[in-house]
Scaffold this active site. Structure first.
Site, PDB file in Angstrom:
ATOM      1  N   SER A 274       0.840  -1.197   0.000  1.00 26.50           N
ATOM      2  CA  SER A 274       0.000   0.000   0.000  1.00 26.50           C
ATOM      3  C   SER A 274       0.869   1.239   0.000  1.00 26.50           C
ATOM      4  O   SER A 274       1.994   1.224   0.513  1.00 26.50           O
ATOM      5  CB  SER A 274      -0.898   0.020   1.243  1.00 26.50           C
ATOM      6  OG  SER A 274      -0.135   0.317   2.404  1.00 26.50           O
ATOM      7  N   ASP A 275       0.367   2.320  -0.597  1.00 21.61           N
ATOM      8  CA  ASP A 275       0.968   3.604  -0.286  1.00 21.61           C
ATOM      9  C   ASP A 275       0.640   3.886   1.171  1.00 21.61           C
ATOM     10  O   ASP A 275      -0.278   3.299   1.751  1.00 21.61           O
ATOM     11  CB  ASP A 275       0.438   4.702  -1.207  1.00 21.61           C
ATOM     12  CG  ASP A 275       1.415   5.864  -1.334  1.00 21.61           C
ATOM     13  OD1 ASP A 275       2.286   6.020  -0.456  1.00 21.61           O
ATOM     14  OD2 ASP A 275       1.308   6.616  -2.313  1.00 21.61           O
ATOM     15  N   TRP A 276       1.379   4.778   1.786  1.00 23.50           N
ATOM     16  CA  TRP A 276       1.270   4.969   3.235  1.00 23.50           C
ATOM     17  C   TRP A 276      -0.079   5.607   3.580  1.00 23.50           C
ATOM     18  O   TRP A 276      -0.306   6.787   3.350  1.00 23.50           O
ATOM     19  CB  TRP A 276       2.441   5.808   3.729  1.00 23.50           C
ATOM     20  CG  TRP A 276       3.628   4.981   4.140  1.00 23.50           C
ATOM     21  CD1 TRP A 276       4.257   5.029   5.347  1.00 23.50           C
ATOM     22  CD2 TRP A 276       4.318   3.977   3.378  1.00 23.50           C
ATOM     23  NE1 TRP A 276       5.293   4.119   5.369  1.00 23.50           N
ATOM     24  CE2 TRP A 276       5.347   3.458   4.187  1.00 23.50           C
ATOM     25  CE3 TRP A 276       4.140   3.439   2.102  1.00 23.50           C
ATOM     26  CZ2 TRP A 276       6.212   2.441   3.761  1.00 23.50           C
ATOM     27  CZ3 TRP A 276       5.003   2.438   1.671  1.00 23.50           C
ATOM     28  CH2 TRP A 276       6.018   1.949   2.492  1.00 23.50           C
ATOM     29  N   GLY A 277      -0.970   4.787   4.111  1.00 19.29           N
ATOM     30  CA  GLY A 277      -2.296   5.261   4.462  1.00 19.29           C
ATOM     31  C   GLY A 277      -3.324   5.075   3.370  1.00 19.29           C
ATOM     32  O   GLY A 277      -4.420   5.635   3.454  1.00 19.29           O
TER      33      GLY A 277
END
Length: 743
Positions: A274-277
Site C-alpha cells: 500500500s501507499d502509506w495510508g
C-alpha cells in the site's frame, strides 16, 4: 508439556537451516563465481516457501502482512525469517526516519548520492543510461540495508499542475515503458526490489486520497497501464505500490484491477504494497490483492490503540475475520507466499552483493544523467555555449542558483552528502570571467503541507537584481519552480501555471537593462512562458541532485553538448492542455468524482489531433551541433500481423562538433474505425555522432504494438488497412512520412 513429533521437528529444522544458510554464505564471503554456481532454482524456493507456510502460525502469517514501524514489516524470529526494510527513493535513498514518527532519526551515516529526478532521466531518451541509473541507486539502497526501494514512479503526466510530475517519466506510455524496464533491472541486480508506483491513475496530488477517477477502458489500457505492464512483464519488478485515489468507486490499493489485471492477466508474482495510508477496508484489502499494508496510522505505537500497528486493516481485524470464518486462510497464505518470495529475492538471496555508497562511479552516473537530460529549448544567436574569457562579466540572478533542491518535495526529499548548486558549478567552471550573483527573489522555506512566507524584502531584491544586470555582459537568470508546498511537491498541486514569486516581473525588468539574457529553468513541470521573447536562450535543467551545478556548467560552457528531449509537452496556455479543456470535472474534479474526458488524447496526442500548437512539443530539444535525418526506408510496403516493422535511416552530424540526436518513430492509423490519435511514439534511438559523421540506424517494432484496446472483446486488436509512419526529432518536427499497408 509441549509435544513434538519427529516428523515436525525435522521439517522445522529444515526450514531454519534453509533460512539461515544465506546469512552463513554471506558472512563467509564465498566468491561470486561460486555463488552463481550454487544458485537455488525457483522450484526449490517455491517448495521451501510452501514448507515454511506450513509451520507458521496464523498470527505469524498475519503479522507479516502489515507494518511494524514506519518503514518495516515483521519477520518471524523463531524461524529466522527477517524483517523487510523499505525506503523512499525514486532518485535517491531517503534519510532514516524514526521508528514511529515522521521525524528524521538523526543518523550521521545516512547521507547519500542524490540522482537527477526522473523527468530528467526520461528526457535523456537513453534506456542504457536508465539501467546504469537504477544499478547505482540500487547499490546505495543495498549499502543502506534496504530490501525494497519505493520507486520508480510511472504515473502519466496528464496536467502540468500535478505536484509530483517531477518523480515520473513523462506523458508517453511507450517512453515511460522503455525507461522503466532497464531502471528496474538495474536496481534489482543488487538484490533490492524496485517497487513501481502508484498503481493506478494517481495523476494529481490535489484530493488524491479521495478523488474517484472515471476513465474509459481504452485510456486505462492504452495510456495509464502500459508502463506498469512493461515493469511487470519485461522488467520483472518484484514489488508494486497501490495508489491513494479511487477508480470507479473503489480504492485502487485494494481494487479488482489488482487481482484481475495485475496478478491474473499479467501474472505478477511479487508483492503489492500500500501507499502509506492508502488502505481503507479489511475485507477489500484481503480479497483484492493488497499484500503488505503500510502507514495506515501516523502515530503507530505512540498515543493509543486506534493507529497501533496491530489495528491496521490487515492486522487484528484480518486475523479475527479469518478465525471467525468470514475470510479464508488461503488469502493470507497467498500474501505470505509472495512476501517470502520477495525475501528470497532480497534479504535471503545468497548472491546478494554488498552495495556501495557515495562512490566516484555514482557521482559520474548522476552527472551523466543530468547532462544528457538537460534540454536546450531556445538558442537565438548561439547564446549558448558561453565561453570563459577574461573581461567577461556574467551576472547570475535568481534564488534557484543557490537553493537546495534535494530537500522538500515530500517523500522524495533527500539528504545528500553534498549538493553543488548552479552558482557553485558556474563559479568552478569559469575561472577567467567575473561572476556576480544576486538573489532577485525569495520563496520561503520548504515545509510539507505548508506555505511559509518569504523573509526578505522582495522590492529590495528586485532593485538589486536590476543594478547587477546593468553591470553584466551576460545575464543568466536561474529560476523556475522549487520543492515548496504548492510547487513541485507531494501532497497538493500547483495553483498557477505562471512562474511564481514575481519572476516574470523580474525577467521583464532585467530585459529592460540587459537584453543578453539566458534562462536556466529549474522545474519538474511545464510553466507558462509569456516572457519567452525576452530571452535569447533557455535551458530546461530539471532537479539534478548532487552534481547539479557541475552538469549545468558542463552544458552552459559547452564542455558537453545538450542532447535532452522533452518527455512532455509545454502548452502555451493552461487550457491548451487536454485535462484543462473540459472544465472542473476533468481537472481537478468536483471533490468527489473526476472524469478523464480527453480519454486517450493525452499530451502530444491531444496537440496533434486537435491541431493545437504547443509552446514546446514532446520530444523537442536543440543541440550545439546540427543533424540531418535522411534516406528513411521501410523494409516492406505490406505487413502481416506477425511481422516486425523495420525502419532504416541515416543520421548525419553536419555541425562543427560532436553531439547526439534522438530519432523518433511515430505511427498512425489512417481512417481508423475507432477514435485514434494522429500518431503515437513506437520507437526511438539516441545516436551519438562525431563532427561530420554519418550512421545508419535501424529501429524495429512488432506489428502487435499498433493495436488498440478493443472494449468489445476486452483485449487488444490490430486493424487491417492503411497506416502512416512518421520519422523526426520531435512530435511536431517530422522529416519523413511513409504509407504502408497491414493485412
Amino acid at each position: 508439556m509441549m509435544r513434538f513429533s519427529f516428523k515436525k521437528s525435522k521439517l522445522l529444522l529444515s526450514v531454519i537451516l534453509c533460512l539461515h544458510i544465506p546469512h552463513i554464505i554471506g558472512q563467509n564471503k564465498i566468491p561470486k563465481i561460486q555463488l552463481e554456481k550454487s544458485q537455488i532454482s525457483s522450484e526449490f524456493i517455491e517448495a521451501k516457501i510452501d514448507s515454511i507456510i506450513a509451520v507458521l502460525t496464523l498470527e505469524e502469517k498475519v503479522a507479516m502482512t502489515h507494518a511494524q514501524s514506519k518503514f518495516s514489516t515483521k519477520g518471524v524470529a523463531r524461524l529466522g525469517i527477517p524483517e523487510v526494510w523499505m525506503s523512499d527513493g525514486p532518485h535517491g535513498v531517503r534519510e532514516e526516519i524514526s521508528w514511529d514518527a515522521w521525524s528524521e532519526a538523526g543518523w550521521t551515516n545516512d547521507a547519500i548520492t542524490a540522482f537527477p529526478a526522473l523527468t530528467c532521466l526520461a528526457a535523456s531518451f537513453n534506456p542504457e543510461l536508465a539501467e546504469e541509473y537504477g544499478f547505482s541507486l540500487g547499490e546505495e539502497a543495498r549499502y543502506r540495508k534496504k530490501d525494497v526501494l519505493l520507486g520508480p514512479g510511472v504515473n502519466i503526466y496528464r496536467t502540468p499542475l500535478n505536484g509530483r510530475n517531477f518523480e515520473y517519466l513523462g506523458e508517453d506510455p511507450f517512453l515511460a515503458s522503455s525507461m522503466v524496464v532497464p531502471y528496474i533491472k538495474g536496481v534489482q541486480k543488487n538484490g533490492v526490489a524496485a517497487c513501481v508506483k502508484h498503481y493506478a491513475l494517481n495523476n494529481q496530488e490535489h484530493w488524491r486520497d479521495k478523488i474517484n477517477v472515471e476513465v474509459s477502458d481504452r485510456a486505462l489500457h492504452e495510456i495509464y497501464l502500459p508502463a506498469f505492464k512493461a515493469a511487470v512483464q519485461k522488467g520483472n519488478t518484484w514489488a508494486l505500490m497501490g495508489a491513494y485515489n479511487k477508480f470507479r468507486g473503489q480504492h485502487t490499493t485494494h481494487h479488482k484491477i489488482l487481482n484481475k489485471i495485475l496478478k491474473t492477466d499479467w501474472k505478477f508474482d511479487g508483492v503489492v504494497i500500500s501507499d502509506w495510508g492508502s488502505a481503507h477496508n479489511t475485507k477489500e484489502a484481503a480479497l483484492y490483492g493488497l499484500d503488505m499494508e503500510m502507514g495506515t496510522g501516523t502515530d503507530g505505537l505512540g498515543t493509543g490503540t486506534v493507529n497501533h500497528y496491530e489495528y491496521y486493516y490487515l492486522a487484528k481485524p484480518f486475523l479475527k475475520a479469518i478465525k471467525e470464518g468470514e475470510l479464508s486462510e488461503d488469502l493470507v497464505n497467498d500474501k505470505v507466499r509472495r512476501i517470502l518470495r520477495l525475501m528470497y529475492r532480497t534479504n535471503l538471496n545468497p548472491n546478494r552483493p554488498l552495495g556501495k555508497l557515495n562512490n566516484k562511479e555514482h557521482y559520474q552516473t548522476a552527472r551523466k544523467v543530468a547532462t544528457e537530460g538537460i534540454v536546450l529549448l531556445k538558442n537565438d544567436d548561439n547564446f549558448f555555449p558561453i565561453k570563459d574569457q577574461k573581461g567577461l562579466i556574467i551576472a547570475v540572478i535568481g534564488e534557484n542558483a543557490t537553493r537546495n533542491m534535494t530537500r522538500g518535495g515530500g517523500s522524495s526529499q533527500l539528504k545528500p552528502l553534498f549538493e553543488i548548486s548552479p552558482l557553485q558549478g558556474i563559479q568552478k567552471r569559469y575561472k577567467n570571467a567575473t561572476i556576480i550573483y544576486t538573489m532577485g527573489y525569495e520563496s520561503g522555506a520548504p515545509v510539507y503541507d505548508k506555505v511559509l512566507p518569504a523573509t526578505l524584502n522582495q522590492d529590495s531584491l528586485y532593485v538589486k537584481a536590476i543594478e547587477v544586470a546593468k553591470k553584466a555582459d551576460v545575464v543568466l537568470f536561474i529560476g523556475g519552480l522549487n520543492k515548496n508546498h504548492l510547487q513541485d511537491s507531494e501532497g497538493d498541486d500547483r495553483e498557477d501555471f505562471d512562474l511564481p514569486y514575481g519572476q516574470e516581473k523580474l525577467i521583464n525588468g532585467i530585459y529592460e537593462v540587459n537584453e543578453n539574457l539566458g534562462f536556466l529553468l529549474v522545474t519538474g513541470n511545464a510553466v507558462k512562458m509569456p516572457w519567452i521573447s525576452k530571452t535569447k536562450g533557455i535551458l530546461q535543467t530539471w532537479y539534478l541532485g548532487s552534481t547539479a551545478g557541475l552538469a549545468i556548467a558542463d552544458i552552459v560552457s559547452g564542455d558537453v553538448n545538450p542532447s535532452g528531449k522533452l518527455p512532455f509537452s509545454f502548452p502555451k496556455e493552461l487550457n491548451d492542455n487536454a485535462a484543462h479543456t473540459f472544465g472542473q470535472i476533468s481537472y481537478p474534479g468536483d471533490g468527489v468524482n473526476q472524469e478523464y474526458i480527453e480519454d486517450i488524447l493525452v499530451g502530444y496526442r491531444w496537440f496533434d489531433t486537435r491541431k493545437i500548437k504547443p509552446q514546446y512539443a514532446f520530444g523537442f530539444g536543440l543541440s550545439y551541433a546540427n543533424f540531418k535525418i535522411s534516406d528513411v526506408k521501410l523494409d516492406k510496403e505490406n505487413y502481416t500481423k506477425k511481422d516486425q516493422i523495420k525502419v532504416t535511416l541515416e543520421v548525419a552530424n553536419t555541425g562543427n562538433r560532436e553531439g547526439a540526436e534522438v530519432v523518433q518513430v511515430y505511427i498512425g492509423k489512417h481512417k481508423s474505425k475507432v477514435k485514434r490519435a494522429v500518431k503515437e511514439l513506437k520507437g526511438f534511438s539516441k545516436v551519438y555522432l562525431e563532427k561530420g559523421e554519418n550512421k545508419l540506424v535501424t529501429i524495429s517494432m512488432n506489428v502487435s504494438t499498433l493495436g488498440y484496446y478493443n472494449t468489445d472483446i476486452s483485449d487488444w486488436s490490430v486493424e487491417d488497412g492503411t497506416y502512416y509512419l512518421y520519422v523526426g526529432n520531435a512530435s511536431n518536427n517530422i522529416v519523413k512520412k511513409i504509407k504502408f499497408e497491414l493485412f
